[in-house]
Design a protein around this motif. Structure first.
Motif, PDB file in Angstrom:
ATOM      1  N   ASN A 240     -33.560  27.225 -22.561  1.00 38.59           N
ATOM      2  CA  ASN A 240     -34.460  27.204 -23.625  1.00 38.59           C
ATOM      3  C   ASN A 240     -33.934  27.480 -25.103  1.00 38.59           C
ATOM      4  O   ASN A 240     -34.385  28.271 -25.973  1.00 38.59           O
ATOM      5  CB  ASN A 240     -35.625  28.285 -23.603  1.00 38.59           C
ATOM      6  CG  ASN A 240     -36.353  28.411 -22.206  1.00 38.59           C
ATOM      7  OD1 ASN A 240     -36.664  26.936 -21.958  1.00 38.59           O
ATOM      8  ND2 ASN A 240     -36.798  29.327 -21.493  1.00 38.59           N
ATOM      9  N   GLY A 241     -32.812  26.852 -25.228  1.00 34.72           N
ATOM     10  CA  GLY A 241     -31.857  26.828 -26.542  1.00 34.72           C
ATOM     11  C   GLY A 241     -31.102  28.223 -26.563  1.00 34.72           C
ATOM     12  O   GLY A 241     -30.203  28.060 -27.792  1.00 34.72           O
ATOM     13  N   GLY A 255     -33.486  23.106 -15.437  1.00 35.41           N
ATOM     14  CA  GLY A 255     -33.475  22.628 -16.687  1.00 35.41           C
ATOM     15  C   GLY A 255     -32.211  23.414 -17.326  1.00 35.41           C
ATOM     16  O   GLY A 255     -32.143  23.231 -18.549  1.00 35.41           O
ATOM     17  N   ASP A 256     -31.622  24.542 -16.684  1.00 37.00           N
ATOM     18  CA  ASP A 256     -30.680  25.147 -16.896  1.00 37.00           C
ATOM     19  C   ASP A 256     -29.519  24.117 -17.343  1.00 37.00           C
ATOM     20  O   ASP A 256     -29.202  23.517 -16.723  1.00 37.00           O
ATOM     21  CB  ASP A 256     -30.220  26.301 -16.464  1.00 37.00           C
ATOM     22  CG  ASP A 256     -31.125  27.628 -16.260  1.00 37.00           C
ATOM     23  OD1 ASP A 256     -31.822  27.618 -17.225  1.00 37.00           O
ATOM     24  OD2 ASP A 256     -30.932  28.410 -15.496  1.00 37.00           O
ATOM     25  N   VAL A 278     -23.566  17.110 -19.384  1.00 40.19           N
ATOM     26  CA  VAL A 278     -24.102  16.874 -21.004  1.00 40.19           C
ATOM     27  C   VAL A 278     -23.013  17.406 -21.650  1.00 40.19           C
ATOM     28  O   VAL A 278     -21.961  18.180 -21.595  1.00 40.19           O
ATOM     29  CB  VAL A 278     -25.531  17.790 -21.050  1.00 40.19           C
ATOM     30  CG1 VAL A 278     -26.452  17.004 -20.259  1.00 40.19           C
ATOM     31  CG2 VAL A 278     -25.006  19.329 -20.702  1.00 40.19           C
ATOM     32  N   GLU A 279     -23.016  17.031 -23.103  1.00 38.77           N
ATOM     33  CA  GLU A 279     -22.156  17.497 -23.918  1.00 38.77           C
ATOM     34  C   GLU A 279     -22.821  18.740 -24.737  1.00 38.77           C
ATOM     35  O   GLU A 279     -23.884  18.655 -25.453  1.00 38.77           O
ATOM     36  CB  GLU A 279     -21.845  16.491 -25.000  1.00 38.77           C
ATOM     37  CG  GLU A 279     -20.981  16.695 -26.255  1.00 38.77           C
ATOM     38  CD  GLU A 279     -19.629  17.265 -25.813  1.00 38.77           C
ATOM     39  OE1 GLU A 279     -19.146  18.217 -26.500  1.00 38.77           O
ATOM     40  OE2 GLU A 279     -19.172  16.657 -24.869  1.00 38.77           O
ATOM     41  N   ASP A 280     -22.056  19.882 -24.752  1.00 36.22           N
ATOM     42  CA  ASP A 280     -22.646  21.098 -25.358  1.00 36.22           C
ATOM     43  C   ASP A 280     -21.534  21.875 -25.879  1.00 36.22           C
ATOM     44  O   ASP A 280     -20.946  22.855 -25.259  1.00 36.22           O
ATOM     45  CB  ASP A 280     -23.467  21.767 -24.334  1.00 36.22           C
ATOM     46  CG  ASP A 280     -24.329  23.042 -25.197  1.00 36.22           C
ATOM     47  OD1 ASP A 280     -23.820  23.322 -26.101  1.00 36.22           O
ATOM     48  OD2 ASP A 280     -25.442  23.215 -24.709  1.00 36.22           O
TER      49      ASP A 280
END
Length: 547
Positions: A240-241, A255-256, A278-280
């Motif tokens: 959640n951000g 979703g994590d 994903v890119e994070d």
């Protein structure tokens, strides 16, 4: 002297079909060549100073592994080294007596044929201690360099060819097939050229956990324990951000986005097929540390890598390389960690720091040399060498300052595995001591021998060359069959051990090249410190016997 060293390194670097004389023998030939045209006064004190520095440096380098080699499963290569070195000494004595060689020629025959230049130094010291006229001492010392130069070339080439070609043929083995078989026994996975081993590559990537993924609802500890052999570890989670630090009991939710560390091949072949990468950048911005750690903890000695990785403190930490006795050894689950090894660990900074505390001590670069320990150790070693005598038959041979200094270096090097801050000397300083010390000593020996080189060759005759061939080959043949049928050694480790007993790194490299594997180094590393100690000591022994 410096001109001889310069020319010696130039000559020693010239390769012919993969063979090079090396800087030490190159310096000897350069000194002899210069000595043909000019008389260069040689200081005995300077020679002794440089040679003692070299011997201490050698002992300091092999000390961390020497005593461990006597305890672990490397005992077979150690016994092999003793067999080769003792048979080499006995063969040299018999050949020298048959040829009627004086102590100088005899010592040079041994040092050249058995490719152990430091034996020239111990022999020189032994000759200078003989109760004979000064002129005879000078002549015998010059003869050492002459005989070494005559015998060394075949000595080096002979070891290389025997270990890589003749030995395998006598054993009736296929080097490549035997190496592959041993790799499989140890769990070493051979990769195609250009592809890194899974044990060496560490990466961190981010993946989104999909609805219905097998690990949803599991704690991080449980998720990681589903496939412990893959050694995949979650470092952080974005939920959640917000970024959450990994806790063993934290439950994974759909979703994590998880930051996972692991071997590159595992991440690519396993996770990418099951999760969306994903890119994070923020999530992956984790401090990563690479540390060289000296193994000092006794509870780790003798344990396999596979066993050690089951410890809780190894979580998120990966092993990039192992250095043993200055040689990098292959990494596989069955390879055992020994005290004195240097492990290169990579992983998150906090995890590497924690693991380093459980392994030993981080080997941090230093530019400061502990000259107090260096000077005191050489002094005490030399003193012990003068005071201690060894009875051989009716004679009593002094241990000599040279051997005493070598043993002092071994002791200081070994003590560093227990007290890592004791007697610290930077690797670059040790390298200078060993490389320059021996090259300069040998160059000065060549300068001293130059004026009498031609006449000495004429005096010794062609028998010296053929005698050197015998001294090179006989201990190799004895060692080969003793290692195979008495010690029952693996043939690849046997050939590596033969190269180590002769302190000939090029011989081990030839076995590695012919077999297409680095695994021969496992036989080389336990044998080489024994070879250095015994062959160096033989310089004193053969002079005492032939005098």
């Amino acid at each position: 002297m410096f001109l001889a060293i310069s020319i010696g390194y130039l000559i020693g670097g010239i390769k012919f079909r993969g063979f090079a004389l090396g800087p030490v023998t190159g310096s000897l030939f350069a000194g002899i060549l210069i000595g043909q045209f000019a008389h260069v006064p040689v200081s005995g004190t300077a020679k002794s100073f440089l040679f003692l520095l070299f011997l201490f440096g050698i002992g300091y380098s092999v000390g961390p592994q020497f005593l461990q080699a006597l305890k672990r499963d490397g005992m077979k290569p150690v016994l092999l080294a003793v067999i080769v070195c003792v048979s080499g000494l006995l063969t040299a004595i018999v050949v020298a007596k048959i040829l009627g060689l004086d102590p100088g020629f005899s010592a040079g025959l041994l040092s050249g044929a058995l490719t152990e230049s430091p034996a020239m130094g111990t022999a020189t010291e032994a000759i200078n201690a003989l109760p004979i006229p000064e002129a005879d001492r000078a002549r015998f010392v010059a003869h050492i360099a002459v005989a070494d130069a005559v015998c060394y070339v075949f000595g080096a080439v002979g070891v290389i060819l025997f270990c890589s070609a003749v030995g395998p043929r006598l054993l009736g083995i296929d080097l490549a097939a035997e190496a592959l078989k041993l790799e499989q026994e140890l769990g070493i996975s051979r990769k195609a050229p250009g592809v890194e081993s899974a044990w060496h590559m560490f990466e961190m990537r981010a993946y989104r956990i999909a609805e219905g993924a097998p690990i949803v609802g599991l704690s991080l500890r449980a998720a990681e324990e589903r496939s412990p052999e893959l050694r995949l570890f979650v470092q952080r989670i974005r939920r959640n951000g917000a970024i959450l630090e990994a806790e063993p009991d934290l439950v994974i939710e759909p979703g994590d986005v998880v930051a996972v560390s692991g071997r590159r091949e595992v991440l690519v072949n396993v996770l990418e097929a099951r999760a969306e990468e994903v890119e994070d950048r923020q999530l992956l911005d984790i401090p990563v540390s690479i540390a060289d750690v000296l193994v000092t903890r006794p509870d780790l000695g003798g344990r396999s890598i596979d066993d050690v990785t089951k410890e809780e403190w190894t979580r998120s930490v990966y092993l990039r390389s192992i250095s043993r006795g200055g040689q990098e050894i292959p990494i596989a689950p069955g390879i055992r960690v020994e005290r004195g090894d240097i492990l290169r660990l990579v992983g998150p900074e906090s995890q590497v720091s924690r693991a380093a505390e459980r392994v030993g001590v981080v080997v941090a670069p230093t530019t400061a040399t502990d000259f107090f320990v260096l000077g005191l150790a050489i002094f005490l070693g030399g003193l012990v060498g003068v005071l201690v005598t060894i009875p051989i038959g009716d004679m009593r041979i002094s241990l000599s300052t040279s051997v005493g200094t070598l043993l002092a270096g071994l002791l200081v090097g070994h003590l560093r595995t227990r007290f890592p801050l004791f007697g610290r000397i930077p690797d670059a300083a040790v390298s200078l001591m060993t490389a320059l010390g021996l090259a300069a000593f040998v160059a000065m020996t060549g300068l001293h021998a130059g004026p009498v080189f031609v006449s000495a060759i004429a005096e010794a005759g062609i028998g010296l060359l053929f005698g050197g061939m015998i001294v090179t080959l006989v201990p190799m043949i004895i060692g080969l069959y003793a290692g195979r049928y008495l010690l029952r050694m693996n043939p690849i480790l046997l050939l590596g051990g033969l190269a180590g007993a002769q302190t000939m790194t090029a011989g081990m490299a030839a076995v590695q090249d012919r077999s297409g594997s680095t695994v021969a180094v496992l036989g080389y590393t336990p044998a080489v410190p024994i070879g250095h100690i015994l062959l160096t000591t033989w310089g004193t022994v053969i002079v005492g016997i032939m005098a």
